[in-house]
Design a protein around this motif. Structure first.
Motif, PDB file in Angstrom:
ATOM      1  N   ALA A 183     -12.078   4.988  -4.897  1.00 57.06           N
ATOM      2  CA  ALA A 183     -12.560   3.404  -5.016  1.00 57.06           C
ATOM      3  C   ALA A 183     -13.685   3.144  -5.825  1.00 57.06           C
ATOM      4  O   ALA A 183     -14.603   4.281  -6.150  1.00 57.06           O
ATOM      5  CB  ALA A 183     -12.778   2.932  -3.589  1.00 57.06           C
ATOM      6  N   TRP A 198     -13.465   4.077   6.062  1.00 53.57           N
ATOM      7  CA  TRP A 198     -13.572   5.180   5.115  1.00 53.57           C
ATOM      8  C   TRP A 198     -14.590   5.910   4.757  1.00 53.57           C
ATOM      9  O   TRP A 198     -15.756   4.839   4.608  1.00 53.57           O
ATOM     10  CB  TRP A 198     -12.652   4.784   3.932  1.00 53.57           C
ATOM     11  CG  TRP A 198     -11.250   4.454   4.191  1.00 53.57           C
ATOM     12  CD1 TRP A 198     -10.678   3.391   4.561  1.00 53.57           C
ATOM     13  CD2 TRP A 198     -10.309   5.513   3.723  1.00 53.57           C
ATOM     14  NE1 TRP A 198      -9.129   3.801   4.940  1.00 53.57           N
ATOM     15  CE2 TRP A 198      -9.019   5.043   4.127  1.00 53.57           C
ATOM     16  CE3 TRP A 198     -10.303   6.705   2.995  1.00 53.57           C
ATOM     17  CZ2 TRP A 198      -7.578   5.685   4.001  1.00 53.57           C
ATOM     18  CZ3 TRP A 198      -8.922   7.222   2.914  1.00 53.57           C
ATOM     19  CH2 TRP A 198      -7.726   6.848   3.183  1.00 53.57           C
ATOM     20  N   TYR A 221     -13.493  -0.649   1.802  1.00 53.25           N
ATOM     21  CA  TYR A 221     -13.164   0.377   2.515  1.00 53.25           C
ATOM     22  C   TYR A 221     -14.153   0.934   3.478  1.00 53.25           C
ATOM     23  O   TYR A 221     -13.532   1.678   4.537  1.00 53.25           O
ATOM     24  CB  TYR A 221     -12.573   1.432   1.421  1.00 53.25           C
ATOM     25  CG  TYR A 221     -11.503   1.151   0.566  1.00 53.25           C
ATOM     26  CD1 TYR A 221     -10.266   1.331   1.103  1.00 53.25           C
ATOM     27  CD2 TYR A 221     -11.599   0.798  -0.840  1.00 53.25           C
ATOM     28  CE1 TYR A 221      -9.129   1.145   0.412  1.00 53.25           C
ATOM     29  CE2 TYR A 221     -10.460   0.709  -1.559  1.00 53.25           C
ATOM     30  CZ  TYR A 221      -9.204   0.646  -0.906  1.00 53.25           C
ATOM     31  OH  TYR A 221      -8.058   0.195  -1.702  1.00 53.25           O
ATOM     32  N   ARG A 222     -15.364   0.906   3.259  1.00 53.73           N
ATOM     33  CA  ARG A 222     -16.406   1.472   4.007  1.00 53.73           C
ATOM     34  C   ARG A 222     -16.171   0.567   5.382  1.00 53.73           C
ATOM     35  O   ARG A 222     -16.364   1.259   6.508  1.00 53.73           O
ATOM     36  CB  ARG A 222     -17.639   1.206   3.302  1.00 53.73           C
ATOM     37  CG  ARG A 222     -17.989   2.160   2.634  1.00 53.73           C
ATOM     38  CD  ARG A 222     -19.016   1.903   1.277  1.00 53.73           C
ATOM     39  NE  ARG A 222     -19.200   3.138   0.620  1.00 53.73           N
ATOM     40  CZ  ARG A 222     -18.777   3.313  -0.404  1.00 53.73           C
ATOM     41  NH1 ARG A 222     -17.541   2.670  -0.964  1.00 53.73           N
ATOM     42  NH2 ARG A 222     -19.105   4.316  -1.093  1.00 53.73           N
ATOM     43  N   LYS A 243      -6.151  -4.933   4.998  1.00 54.60           N
ATOM     44  CA  LYS A 243      -6.396  -3.828   6.393  1.00 54.60           C
ATOM     45  C   LYS A 243      -5.273  -3.280   6.931  1.00 54.60           C
ATOM     46  O   LYS A 243      -5.087  -2.179   7.370  1.00 54.60           O
ATOM     47  CB  LYS A 243      -7.413  -4.652   7.251  1.00 54.60           C
ATOM     48  CG  LYS A 243      -7.723  -4.123   8.366  1.00 54.60           C
ATOM     49  CD  LYS A 243      -8.741  -4.728   9.161  1.00 54.60           C
ATOM     50  CE  LYS A 243      -9.404  -3.873  10.326  1.00 54.60           C
ATOM     51  NZ  LYS A 243     -10.165  -4.524  11.317  1.00 54.60           N
ATOM     52  N   LEU A 273     -13.224   8.530  -1.221  1.00 57.19           N
ATOM     53  CA  LEU A 273     -13.545   8.321   0.292  1.00 57.19           C
ATOM     54  C   LEU A 273     -12.650   9.000   1.012  1.00 57.19           C
ATOM     55  O   LEU A 273     -11.190   9.322   0.792  1.00 57.19           O
ATOM     56  CB  LEU A 273     -13.446   6.985   0.235  1.00 57.19           C
ATOM     57  CG  LEU A 273     -14.451   6.009  -0.516  1.00 57.19           C
ATOM     58  CD1 LEU A 273     -14.095   4.433  -0.187  1.00 57.19           C
ATOM     59  CD2 LEU A 273     -15.919   6.211  -0.195  1.00 57.19           C
ATOM     60  N   SER A 292      -1.809   4.683   6.269  1.00 54.82           N
ATOM     61  CA  SER A 292      -2.566   5.580   6.806  1.00 54.82           C
ATOM     62  C   SER A 292      -1.971   6.345   8.076  1.00 54.82           C
ATOM     63  O   SER A 292      -1.691   7.262   8.245  1.00 54.82           O
ATOM     64  CB  SER A 292      -3.873   5.288   7.085  1.00 54.82           C
ATOM     65  OG  SER A 292      -4.581   4.643   6.189  1.00 54.82           O
ATOM     66  N   LEU A 338      -8.708   8.520  -0.899  1.00 53.73           N
ATOM     67  CA  LEU A 338      -8.428   7.708  -2.006  1.00 53.73           C
ATOM     68  C   LEU A 338      -9.687   7.551  -2.774  1.00 53.73           C
ATOM     69  O   LEU A 338     -10.724   7.888  -2.622  1.00 53.73           O
ATOM     70  CB  LEU A 338      -8.199   6.150  -1.200  1.00 53.73           C
ATOM     71  CG  LEU A 338      -9.325   5.627  -0.380  1.00 53.73           C
ATOM     72  CD1 LEU A 338     -10.211   4.922  -1.461  1.00 53.73           C
ATOM     73  CD2 LEU A 338      -8.778   4.526   0.376  1.00 53.73           C
ATOM     74  N   LEU A 344     -10.721   9.396   5.099  1.00 55.60           N
ATOM     75  CA  LEU A 344     -10.589   8.783   6.482  1.00 55.60           C
ATOM     76  C   LEU A 344     -10.054   9.859   7.130  1.00 55.60           C
ATOM     77  O   LEU A 344      -8.928  10.468   6.966  1.00 55.60           O
ATOM     78  CB  LEU A 344      -9.505   7.713   6.405  1.00 55.60           C
ATOM     79  CG  LEU A 344      -9.373   7.124   7.660  1.00 55.60           C
ATOM     80  CD1 LEU A 344     -10.441   6.280   8.288  1.00 55.60           C
ATOM     81  CD2 LEU A 344      -8.119   5.942   7.714  1.00 55.60           C
ATOM     82  N   SER A 379     -13.747  -3.685  -3.550  1.00 54.77           N
ATOM     83  CA  SER A 379     -13.029  -2.790  -2.672  1.00 54.77           C
ATOM     84  C   SER A 379     -14.194  -1.764  -2.056  1.00 54.77           C
ATOM     85  O   SER A 379     -14.017  -1.126  -0.963  1.00 54.77           O
ATOM     86  CB  SER A 379     -12.117  -1.893  -3.520  1.00 54.77           C
ATOM     87  OG  SER A 379     -12.972  -1.389  -4.667  1.00 54.77           O
ATOM     88  N   LEU A 385      -3.063  -0.996   4.784  1.00 54.97           N
ATOM     89  CA  LEU A 385      -3.869   0.176   4.616  1.00 54.97           C
ATOM     90  C   LEU A 385      -3.790   1.081   5.945  1.00 54.97           C
ATOM     91  O   LEU A 385      -3.537   2.215   5.942  1.00 54.97           O
ATOM     92  CB  LEU A 385      -5.304   0.085   4.222  1.00 54.97           C
ATOM     93  CG  LEU A 385      -6.256   1.244   4.155  1.00 54.97           C
ATOM     94  CD1 LEU A 385      -5.712   2.070   3.101  1.00 54.97           C
ATOM     95  CD2 LEU A 385      -7.706   0.948   3.719  1.00 54.97           C
ATOM     96  N   CYS A 396       0.873  -1.224  -0.027  1.00 54.88           N
ATOM     97  CA  CYS A 396      -0.028  -0.262  -0.075  1.00 54.88           C
ATOM     98  C   CYS A 396       0.737   1.147   0.005  1.00 54.88           C
ATOM     99  O   CYS A 396       2.037   1.312   0.750  1.00 54.88           O
ATOM    100  CB  CYS A 396      -0.792   0.062   1.333  1.00 54.88           C
ATOM    101  SG  CYS A 396      -1.968   1.244   1.088  1.00 54.88           S
TER     102      CYS A 396
END
Length: 152
Positions: free
Chosen positions: A114, A131, A126-127, A92, A145, A99, A112, A147, A122, A95, A67
């Motif tokens: 997506a 995100w 992400y949710r 996970k 999205l 982050s 990002l 964060l 994806s 990411l 990532c």
């Protein structure tokens, strides 16, 4: 399987490019990436100078996922996990690590792009990891999205 994680180094980029072409979803071959300017020659100095930061996941010292994020903008540029290594929490962790690196650099919010299509894996991933959708889209139709540092 014992996966190890570490910060990415410029020497990792060739293997990361190879992995990107071997993912289950949204594959980009070496030629596809070169067409958009992503090569070992272009990215190695960016990684070395921390303009791009990230992490890699290794299985027996072989990169199976990565990532990367952009230091200046706080954008997560890419998250990829080799087919066969999905659903073990590797994405996970990668990411989260990238982050954290960007938050440590002073960003309060990351972003990002997506897939905006719920059937694409994806979209839900992400949710689920926090995100938030913005209801804004890039030129490719992907949703932006975000964060927030204080939401993690």
């Amino acid at each position: 399987m014992k996966i190890e994680f570490r910060q990415a180094k410029k020497q990792d980029i060739d293997r990361c490019i190879e992995v990107r072409g071997l993912t289950s979803d949204n594959q980009f071959t070496k030629n596809d990436l070169a067409a958009i300017g992503v090569t070992a020659v272009s990215w190695s100095p960016l990684i070395e100078n921390s303009e791009i930061v990230g992490s890699v996941a290794l299985d027996k010292n072989i990169i199976v996922g990565f990532c990367f994020g952009e230091s200046v903008t706080g954008e997560i540029l890419v998250l990829a996990v080799l087919s066969g290594y999905e659903r073990f929490g590797i994405g996970k962790e990668l990411l989260s690590s990238a982050s954290k690196q960007l938050f440590t650099m002073g960003h309060k919010e990351l972003y990002l792009a997506a897939s905006a299509t719920p059937v694409v894996r994806s979209y839900g991933f992400y949710r689920r990891v926090g995100w938030q959708p913005t209801n804004t889209y890039n030129d490719d139709g992907d949703e932006i999205l975000t964060l927030n540092k204080y939401a993690t």
